[in-house]
Design a protein around this motif. Structure first.
Motif, PDB file in Angstrom:
ATOM      1  N   GLN A   1       2.656  23.290 -63.045  1.00 18.17           N
ATOM      2  CA  GLN A   1       3.795  22.524 -63.549  1.00 18.17           C
ATOM      3  C   GLN A   1       4.882  23.435 -64.097  1.00 18.17           C
ATOM      4  OE1 GLN A   1       1.253  19.942 -66.040  1.00 18.17           O
ATOM      5  NE2 GLN A   1       2.266  18.194 -65.081  1.00 18.17           N
ATOM      6  N   TYR A   2       4.463  24.564 -64.675  1.00 19.45           N
ATOM      7  CA  TYR A   2       5.438  25.566 -65.114  1.00 19.45           C
ATOM      8  C   TYR A   2       6.253  26.061 -63.922  1.00 19.45           C
ATOM      9  CZ  TYR A   2       4.099  26.324 -70.016  1.00 19.45           C
ATOM     10  OH  TYR A   2       3.898  26.183 -71.369  1.00 19.45           O
ATOM     11  N   VAL A   3       5.576  26.269 -62.801  1.00 20.92           N
ATOM     12  CA  VAL A   3       6.260  26.721 -61.583  1.00 20.92           C
ATOM     13  C   VAL A   3       7.219  25.638 -61.095  1.00 20.92           C
ATOM     14  CG1 VAL A   3       5.962  27.371 -59.158  1.00 20.92           C
ATOM     15  CG2 VAL A   3       4.409  28.289 -60.893  1.00 20.92           C
ATOM     16  N   GLU A   4       6.749  24.385 -61.075  1.00 21.47           N
ATOM     17  CA  GLU A   4       7.586  23.272 -60.616  1.00 21.47           C
ATOM     18  C   GLU A   4       8.849  23.137 -61.455  1.00 21.47           C
ATOM     19  OE1 GLU A   4       5.036  19.914 -60.858  1.00 21.47           O
ATOM     20  OE2 GLU A   4       3.677  20.624 -59.263  1.00 21.47           O
ATOM     21  N   ARG A   5       8.740  23.414 -62.750  1.00 26.17           N
ATOM     22  CA  ARG A   5       9.889  23.307 -63.652  1.00 26.17           C
ATOM     23  C   ARG A   5      10.762  24.561 -63.647  1.00 26.17           C
ATOM     24  NH1 ARG A   5       9.929  19.119 -67.505  1.00 26.17           N
ATOM     25  NH2 ARG A   5       8.673  17.428 -66.670  1.00 26.17           N
ATOM     26  N   GLY A   6      10.324  25.599 -62.942  1.00 26.00           N
ATOM     27  CA  GLY A   6      11.108  26.824 -62.890  1.00 26.00           C
ATOM     28  C   GLY A   6      10.975  27.694 -64.133  1.00 26.00           C
ATOM     29  N   ILE A   7       9.966  27.416 -64.960  1.00 24.78           N
ATOM     30  CA  ILE A   7       9.739  28.212 -66.168  1.00 24.78           C
ATOM     31  C   ILE A   7       9.008  29.503 -65.799  1.00 24.78           C
ATOM     32  CG2 ILE A   7       8.678  28.215 -68.468  1.00 24.78           C
ATOM     33  CD1 ILE A   7       8.775  25.145 -68.370  1.00 24.78           C
ATOM     34  N   VAL A   8       8.143  29.412 -64.806  1.00 28.70           N
ATOM     35  CA  VAL A   8       7.358  30.542 -64.312  1.00 28.70           C
ATOM     36  C   VAL A   8       7.564  30.634 -62.805  1.00 28.70           C
ATOM     37  CG1 VAL A   8       4.997  31.399 -63.962  1.00 28.70           C
ATOM     38  CG2 VAL A   8       5.613  30.340 -66.131  1.00 28.70           C
ATOM     39  N   THR A   9       7.678  31.845 -62.291  1.00 22.55           N
ATOM     40  CA  THR A   9       7.779  32.015 -60.841  1.00 22.55           C
ATOM     41  C   THR A   9       6.383  31.970 -60.228  1.00 22.55           C
ATOM     42  OG1 THR A   9       7.563  34.426 -60.902  1.00 22.55           O
ATOM     43  CG2 THR A   9       9.786  33.516 -61.180  1.00 22.55           C
ATOM     44  N   GLU A  10       6.299  31.759 -58.924  1.00 24.56           N
ATOM     45  CA  GLU A  10       4.995  31.758 -58.262  1.00 24.56           C
ATOM     46  C   GLU A  10       4.316  33.113 -58.412  1.00 24.56           C
ATOM     47  OE1 GLU A  10       5.091  30.450 -54.248  1.00 24.56           O
ATOM     48  OE2 GLU A  10       5.982  28.502 -54.717  1.00 24.56           O
ATOM     49  N   GLU A  11       5.093  34.186 -58.337  1.00 26.37           N
ATOM     50  CA  GLU A  11       4.542  35.536 -58.487  1.00 26.37           C
ATOM     51  C   GLU A  11       3.945  35.725 -59.885  1.00 26.37           C
ATOM     52  OE1 GLU A  11       5.948  40.226 -58.030  1.00 26.37           O
ATOM     53  OE2 GLU A  11       7.419  38.607 -58.021  1.00 26.37           O
ATOM     54  N   GLN A  12       4.658  35.234 -60.900  1.00 24.20           N
ATOM     55  CA  GLN A  12       4.154  35.344 -62.266  1.00 24.20           C
ATOM     56  C   GLN A  12       2.881  34.523 -62.447  1.00 24.20           C
ATOM     57  OE1 GLN A  12       7.689  34.072 -64.328  1.00 24.20           O
ATOM     58  NE2 GLN A  12       8.204  36.158 -64.964  1.00 24.20           N
ATOM     59  N   ARG A  13       2.862  33.302 -61.879  1.00 22.38           N
ATOM     60  CA  ARG A  13       1.662  32.465 -61.978  1.00 22.38           C
ATOM     61  C   ARG A  13       0.462  33.167 -61.348  1.00 22.38           C
ATOM     62  NH1 ARG A  13       1.680  27.897 -57.840  1.00 22.38           N
ATOM     63  NH2 ARG A  13       1.401  29.794 -56.612  1.00 22.38           N
ATOM     64  N   ASP A  14       0.663  33.722 -60.157  1.00 19.67           N
ATOM     65  CA  ASP A  14      -0.432  34.406 -59.469  1.00 19.67           C
ATOM     66  C   ASP A  14      -0.927  35.591 -60.282  1.00 19.67           C
ATOM     67  OD1 ASP A  14      -0.057  32.575 -57.460  1.00 19.67           O
ATOM     68  OD2 ASP A  14       1.005  33.953 -56.114  1.00 19.67           O
ATOM     69  N   PHE A  15       0.000  36.331 -60.897  1.00 17.20           N
ATOM     70  CA  PHE A  15      -0.385  37.483 -61.721  1.00 17.20           C
ATOM     71  C   PHE A  15      -1.203  37.026 -62.932  1.00 17.20           C
ATOM     72  CE2 PHE A  15       0.416  40.081 -65.477  1.00 17.20           C
ATOM     73  CZ  PHE A  15      -0.068  41.316 -65.050  1.00 17.20           C
ATOM     74  N   LEU A  16      -0.756  35.951 -63.587  1.00 19.67           N
ATOM     75  CA  LEU A  16      -1.455  35.460 -64.769  1.00 19.67           C
ATOM     76  C   LEU A  16      -2.847  34.945 -64.406  1.00 19.67           C
ATOM     77  CD1 LEU A  16       1.473  33.578 -66.578  1.00 19.67           C
ATOM     78  CD2 LEU A  16       0.465  35.790 -67.194  1.00 19.67           C
ATOM     79  N   GLU A  17      -2.944  34.217 -63.309  1.00 21.67           N
ATOM     80  CA  GLU A  17      -4.249  33.708 -62.890  1.00 21.67           C
ATOM     81  C   GLU A  17      -5.201  34.847 -62.553  1.00 21.67           C
ATOM     82  OE1 GLU A  17      -3.376  31.002 -59.712  1.00 21.67           O
ATOM     83  OE2 GLU A  17      -3.001  29.311 -61.067  1.00 21.67           O
ATOM     84  N   GLN A  18      -4.684  35.878 -61.882  1.00 22.52           N
ATOM     85  CA  GLN A  18      -5.511  37.036 -61.554  1.00 22.52           C
ATOM     86  C   GLN A  18      -5.951  37.757 -62.819  1.00 22.52           C
ATOM     87  OE1 GLN A  18      -6.766  37.874 -58.678  1.00 22.52           O
ATOM     88  NE2 GLN A  18      -7.738  39.767 -59.416  1.00 22.52           N
ATOM     89  N   SER A  19      -5.040  37.879 -63.783  1.00 20.52           N
ATOM     90  CA  SER A  19      -5.363  38.549 -65.047  1.00 20.52           C
ATOM     91  C   SER A  19      -6.444  37.790 -65.808  1.00 20.52           C
ATOM     92  CB  SER A  19      -4.104  38.668 -65.918  1.00 20.52           C
ATOM     93  OG  SER A  19      -3.143  39.494 -65.300  1.00 20.52           O
ATOM     94  N   LEU A  20      -6.390  36.473 -65.766  1.00 20.64           N
ATOM     95  CA  LEU A  20      -7.405  35.661 -66.426  1.00 20.64           C
ATOM     96  C   LEU A  20      -8.760  35.821 -65.747  1.00 20.64           C
ATOM     97  CD1 LEU A  20      -5.239  32.475 -66.986  1.00 20.64           C
ATOM     98  CD2 LEU A  20      -6.199  33.910 -68.794  1.00 20.64           C
ATOM     99  N   ARG A  21      -8.752  35.882 -64.414  1.00 24.07           N
ATOM    100  CA  ARG A  21     -10.006  36.091 -63.677  1.00 24.07           C
ATOM    101  C   ARG A  21     -10.599  37.461 -63.999  1.00 24.07           C
ATOM    102  NH1 ARG A  21      -7.222  33.265 -59.496  1.00 24.07           N
ATOM    103  NH2 ARG A  21      -6.469  35.224 -58.601  1.00 24.07           N
ATOM    104  N   GLU A  22      -9.731  38.438 -64.224  1.00 25.53           N
ATOM    105  CA  GLU A  22     -10.189  39.801 -64.524  1.00 25.53           C
ATOM    106  C   GLU A  22     -10.519  40.004 -65.997  1.00 25.53           C
ATOM    107  OE1 GLU A  22      -7.095  42.329 -63.069  1.00 25.53           O
ATOM    108  OE2 GLU A  22      -7.552  41.922 -60.951  1.00 25.53           O
ATOM    109  N   ARG A  23     -10.484  38.918 -66.768  1.00 19.49           N
ATOM    110  CA  ARG A  23     -10.842  38.939 -68.194  1.00 19.49           C
ATOM    111  C   ARG A  23      -9.949  39.878 -68.997  1.00 19.49           C
ATOM    112  NH1 ARG A  23     -16.231  37.164 -69.036  1.00 19.49           N
ATOM    113  NH2 ARG A  23     -15.776  37.499 -71.244  1.00 19.49           N
ATOM    114  N   LYS A  24      -8.648  39.859 -68.720  1.00 18.92           N
ATOM    115  CA  LYS A  24      -7.713  40.666 -69.501  1.00 18.92           C
ATOM    116  C   LYS A  24      -7.351  39.927 -70.790  1.00 18.92           C
ATOM    117  CE  LYS A  24      -5.700  43.306 -65.703  1.00 18.92           C
ATOM    118  NZ  LYS A  24      -4.458  43.695 -64.990  1.00 18.92           N
TER     119      LYS A  24
END
Length: 325
Positions: A130-153
């Motif tokens: 929803q952040y992406v849909e609203r233009g608050i976060v870019t798709e690239e940023q979302r993917d980076f954040l999701e990857q960081s969460l998976r990597e337990r950062k």
């Protein structure tokens, strides 16, 4: 004797709640039933503003000064304190009938007229998509954040007052919850209940000023609860040191929020908070424990009223700035 006392207490509480409802008015009371509402603010001029999840702040209604003053008096009574010229501030959690929302209010001479701000607990999650849909976060940023969460950062969400730090934290926690099973134990520590986690194995702690149980004490207790991830509301004192030590000793994948205007300032403030524990600068510990700083800011030019301005990877010493900024 005890039964009579308890009954009187219950009756007094019911009267107090009914009076609060009357002075707030039906339209404001109805806001507590709207899962999108995150903040209700009454200014000294009587104008009420409401902030809804993902929609920013809007004018809502007018409330008369006497009603605001009465609400503050009732809250003071509920919190077993008083509000007067000598004690012009009222702060604390509201009754359960108002969702234990975080209340802060003041009267003259601190302000021109009685006013309050009510922070409601999260009841629905604004997701990263929803952040992406609203233009608050870019798709690239979302993917980076999701990857960081998976990597337990370990992530620090930084921003000014009302920038949406807690809402963003809940979106990040939602990603964690989607992939967490019973084997992953999540412990959450807050001053007031605002973080929301739907994972199956969760323990949520709240500080208790009256009992002298602060965030530092809870962080030490948390380590005995076998946490896999430690999530914290707002870090605002020497508890920062205990949090960093916990993150750095076998409990990666944490999230915390902090007041700061840019990522570098967030790391500096974190260091200053650590030093409140009577230790020297902890820059090395911070660099070791914190992996990512996410900066969110209010932006009146943006349709959603806020946007991610930077994502800073601490260990590689570079910032990924939003294309919008």
């Amino acid at each position: 004797m005890t039964i009579d006392h308890d009954l009187k207490e219950q009756e007094a509480h019911a009267r107090r709640v009914e009076q609060m409802r009357r002075y707030l008015g039906k339209s404001i009371v109805a806001l507590f039933g709207d899962p999108k509402v995150v903040e209700i603010m009454a200014n000294p001029d009587g104008q009420v503003y409401v902030e809804r999840l993902g929609e920013g702040m809007t004018e809502f209604a007018q409330i008369d000064p006497y009603s605001v003053q009465s609400v503050l008096g009732l809250m003071a009574d509920f919190l077993h304190t008083t509000v007067s010229r000598d004690k012009p501030i009222v702060e604390g959690a509201m009754p359960t009938e108002f969702l234990r929302s975080r209340f802060a209010g003041a009267i003259p001479p601190l302000v021109e007229g009685a006013s309050f701000s009510i922070r409601l607990p999260a009841r629905s999650v604004f997701t990263l998509n929803q952040y992406v849909e609203r233009g608050i976060v870019t798709e690239e940023q979302r993917d980076f954040l999701e990857q960081s969460l998976r990597e337990r950062k370990n992530m620090l969400v930084s921003g000014g007052t009302g920038s949406g730090k807690t809402t963003l934290s809940n979106a990040l926690i939602d990603v964690i919850a989607q992939s967490s099973g019973a084997e992953q134990r999540i412990v959450i520590i807050e001053d007031t209940r605002e973080l929301q986690c739907s994972a199956p194995n969760v323990v949520q702690f709240l500080t208790d000023d009256d009992a002298g149980i602060d965030m530092t004490r809870l962080l030490k207790l948390t380590l005995r609860y076998r946490p896999d991830r430690i999530l914290v509301g707002e870090v605002r004192d020497k508890a920062a040191l205990a949090l960093l030590k916990a993150w750095n000793t076998g409990h990666p994948g944490g999230i915390a929020t902090l007041h700061a205007n840019h990522p570098e300032a967030a790391l500096l403030r974190l260091d200053q908070l650590c030093q409140e524990a009577g230790v020297p600068s902890q820059k090395d510990l911070i660099r070791e424990a914190v992996d990512v700083v996410i900066q969110i800011a209010r932006d009146p030019e943006h349709p959603a009223g806020r946007r991610i301005t930077a994502i800073h990877e601490v260990k590689v010493n570079r910032a990924e700035v939003s294309p919008q900024g």
